[in-house]
Design a protein around this motif. Structure first.
Motif, PDB file in Angstrom:
ATOM      1  N   MET A   1       0.820  -1.193   0.000  1.00  0.00           N
ATOM      2  CA  MET A   1       0.000   0.000   0.000  1.00  0.00           C
ATOM      3  C   MET A   1       0.869   1.263   0.000  1.00  0.00           C
ATOM      4  N   PHE A   2       2.000   1.229   0.742  1.00  0.00           N
ATOM      5  CA  PHE A   2       2.858   2.406   0.801  1.00  0.00           C
ATOM      6  C   PHE A   2       3.486   2.711  -0.555  1.00  0.00           C
ATOM      7  N   ASN A   3       3.759   1.671  -1.344  1.00  0.00           N
ATOM      8  CA  ASN A   3       4.295   1.911  -2.688  1.00  0.00           C
ATOM      9  C   ASN A   3       3.270   2.632  -3.552  1.00  0.00           C
ATOM     10  N   THR A   4       2.020   2.228  -3.438  1.00  0.00           N
ATOM     11  CA  THR A   4       0.954   2.901  -4.193  1.00  0.00           C
ATOM     12  C   THR A   4       0.821   4.349  -3.748  1.00  0.00           C
ATOM     13  N   LEU A   5       0.921   4.573  -2.432  1.00  0.00           N
ATOM     14  CA  LEU A   5       0.842   5.946  -1.913  1.00  0.00           C
ATOM     15  C   LEU A   5       2.014   6.799  -2.405  1.00  0.00           C
ATOM     16  N   ARG A   6       3.196   6.226  -2.427  1.00  0.00           N
ATOM     17  CA  ARG A   6       4.359   6.987  -2.918  1.00  0.00           C
ATOM     18  C   ARG A   6       4.206   7.309  -4.409  1.00  0.00           C
ATOM     19  N   ASP A   7       3.716   6.336  -5.164  1.00  0.00           N
ATOM     20  CA  ASP A   7       3.472   6.583  -6.592  1.00  0.00           C
ATOM     21  C   ASP A   7       2.418   7.671  -6.772  1.00  0.00           C
ATOM     22  N   ALA A   8       1.365   7.598  -5.970  1.00  0.00           N
ATOM     23  CA  ALA A   8       0.310   8.620  -6.049  1.00  0.00           C
ATOM     24  C   ALA A   8       0.863   9.982  -5.655  1.00  0.00           C
ATOM     25  N   GLN A   9       1.712  10.007  -4.635  1.00  0.00           N
ATOM     26  CA  GLN A   9       2.321  11.265  -4.207  1.00  0.00           C
ATOM     27  C   GLN A   9       3.109  11.898  -5.359  1.00  0.00           C
ATOM     28  N   LYS A  10       3.870  11.102  -6.073  1.00  0.00           N
ATOM     29  CA  LYS A  10       4.645  11.617  -7.214  1.00  0.00           C
ATOM     30  C   LYS A  10       3.725  12.183  -8.286  1.00  0.00           C
ATOM     31  N   LYS A  11       2.644  11.471  -8.563  1.00  0.00           N
ATOM     32  CA  LYS A  11       1.707  11.941  -9.590  1.00  0.00           C
ATOM     33  C   LYS A  11       1.023  13.244  -9.160  1.00  0.00           C
ATOM     34  N   PHE A  12       0.632  13.316  -7.899  1.00  0.00           N
ATOM     35  CA  PHE A  12      -0.025  14.536  -7.429  1.00  0.00           C
ATOM     36  C   PHE A  12       0.955  15.697  -7.331  1.00  0.00           C
ATOM     37  N   GLN A  13       2.220  15.411  -7.070  1.00  0.00           N
ATOM     38  CA  GLN A  13       3.240  16.468  -7.108  1.00  0.00           C
ATOM     39  C   GLN A  13       3.407  16.984  -8.530  1.00  0.00           C
ATOM     40  N   GLN A  14       3.353  16.078  -9.499  1.00  0.00           N
ATOM     41  CA  GLN A  14       3.411  16.495 -10.904  1.00  0.00           C
ATOM     42  C   GLN A  14       2.205  17.377 -11.239  1.00  0.00           C
ATOM     43  N   LEU A  15       1.035  16.973 -10.770  1.00  0.00           N
ATOM     44  CA  LEU A  15      -0.167  17.790 -10.988  1.00  0.00           C
ATOM     45  C   LEU A  15      -0.019  19.156 -10.339  1.00  0.00           C
ATOM     46  N   GLN A  16       0.515  19.183  -9.139  1.00  0.00           N
ATOM     47  CA  GLN A  16       0.715  20.446  -8.422  1.00  0.00           C
ATOM     48  C   GLN A  16       1.613  21.381  -9.227  1.00  0.00           C
ATOM     49  N   ARG A  17       2.703  20.844  -9.768  1.00  0.00           N
ATOM     50  CA  ARG A  17       3.603  21.669 -10.594  1.00  0.00           C
ATOM     51  C   ARG A  17       2.880  22.209 -11.822  1.00  0.00           C
ATOM     52  N   LEU A  18       2.121  21.347 -12.481  1.00  0.00           N
ATOM     53  CA  LEU A  18       1.397  21.780 -13.675  1.00  0.00           C
ATOM     54  C   LEU A  18       0.347  22.836 -13.339  1.00  0.00           C
ATOM     55  N   LEU A  19      -0.398  22.618 -12.272  1.00  0.00           N
ATOM     56  CA  LEU A  19      -1.446  23.569 -11.899  1.00  0.00           C
ATOM     57  C   LEU A  19      -0.883  24.909 -11.454  1.00  0.00           C
ATOM     58  N   ASN A  20       0.311  24.912 -10.913  1.00  0.00           N
ATOM     59  CA  ASN A  20       0.939  26.166 -10.480  1.00  0.00           C
ATOM     60  C   ASN A  20       1.613  26.908 -11.627  1.00  0.00           C
ATOM     61  N   GLU A  21       1.703  26.269 -12.761  1.00  0.00           N
ATOM     62  CA  GLU A  21       2.291  26.896 -13.941  1.00  0.00           C
ATOM     63  C   GLU A  21       1.279  27.885 -14.513  1.00  0.00           C
ATOM     64  N   LYS A  22       1.645  29.123 -14.579  1.00  0.00           N
ATOM     65  CA  LYS A  22       0.696  30.149 -15.029  1.00  0.00           C
ATOM     66  C   LYS A  22       0.890  30.544 -16.495  1.00  0.00           C
ATOM     67  N   ASN A  23       2.058  30.271 -17.038  1.00  0.00           N
ATOM     68  CA  ASN A  23       2.349  30.669 -18.419  1.00  0.00           C
ATOM     69  C   ASN A  23       2.091  29.520 -19.386  1.00  0.00           C
ATOM     70  N   ASN A  24       1.885  29.877 -20.626  1.00  0.00           N
ATOM     71  CA  ASN A  24       1.805  28.921 -21.721  1.00  0.00           C
ATOM     72  C   ASN A  24       0.746  27.844 -21.508  1.00  0.00           C
ATOM     73  N   ARG A  25      -0.451  28.254 -21.190  1.00  0.00           N
ATOM     74  CA  ARG A  25      -1.547  27.302 -21.028  1.00  0.00           C
ATOM     75  C   ARG A  25      -2.229  27.088 -22.378  1.00  0.00           C
ATOM     76  N   ASP A  26      -1.512  26.375 -23.228  1.00  0.00           N
ATOM     77  CA  ASP A  26      -2.015  26.096 -24.567  1.00  0.00           C
ATOM     78  C   ASP A  26      -2.546  24.662 -24.619  1.00  0.00           C
ATOM     79  N   SER A  27      -2.857  24.193 -25.801  1.00  0.00           N
ATOM     80  CA  SER A  27      -3.418  22.861 -25.976  1.00  0.00           C
ATOM     81  C   SER A  27      -2.480  21.772 -25.446  1.00  0.00           C
ATOM     82  N   ALA A  28      -1.192  21.921 -25.692  1.00  0.00           N
ATOM     83  CA  ALA A  28      -0.221  20.928 -25.213  1.00  0.00           C
ATOM     84  C   ALA A  28      -0.199  20.883 -23.696  1.00  0.00           C
ATOM     85  N   TYR A  29      -0.306  22.036 -23.055  1.00  0.00           N
ATOM     86  CA  TYR A  29      -0.362  22.102 -21.596  1.00  0.00           C
ATOM     87  C   TYR A  29      -1.576  21.333 -21.075  1.00  0.00           C
TER      88      TYR A  29
END
Length: 109
Positions: A1-29
């Protein structure tokens, strides 16, 4: 279960970085955000399914993320519609931050 949580943490950290990105919100983004959201949703679902009990808050977050997938699909094909969903994107950022806090609490306990 902890491995799944760590994997989820990495994915949500990636989401956090993307959501905090304010520039270049185009189709690729929005394609990248949609893909990362889908991957985080799948991991969250896997983690919930491996648990014998699911708290109401986790289920609520999962359902919100599912609704965001629909919104992101629309924005991905029509980036001009992103302005209509600025409040939802803000709520999404807040949810991702909360999910990350919850994951950190579980991992450190």
């Amino acid at each position: 279960m902890f491995n799944t949580l760590r994997d989820a943490q990495k994915k949500f950290q990636q989401l956090q970085r993307l959501l905090n990105e304010k520039n270049n919100r185009d189709s690729a983004y929005f394609t990248q955000l949609n893909t990362a959201t889908e991957e985080a949703y799948v991991l969250m679902n896997e983690g919930m399914c491996s648990s014998t009990s699911v708290c109401h808050e986790c289920a609520d977050h999962r359902d919100f993320i599912r609704s965001m997938l629909e919104i992101l699909n629309e924005i991905e094909t029509n980036t001009a519609s992103a302005d209509r969903y600025s409040d939802k994107l803000t709520q999404y950022t807040e949810r991702v931050n909360k999910i990350l806090k919850n994951i950190a609490i579980v991992l450190t306990s």
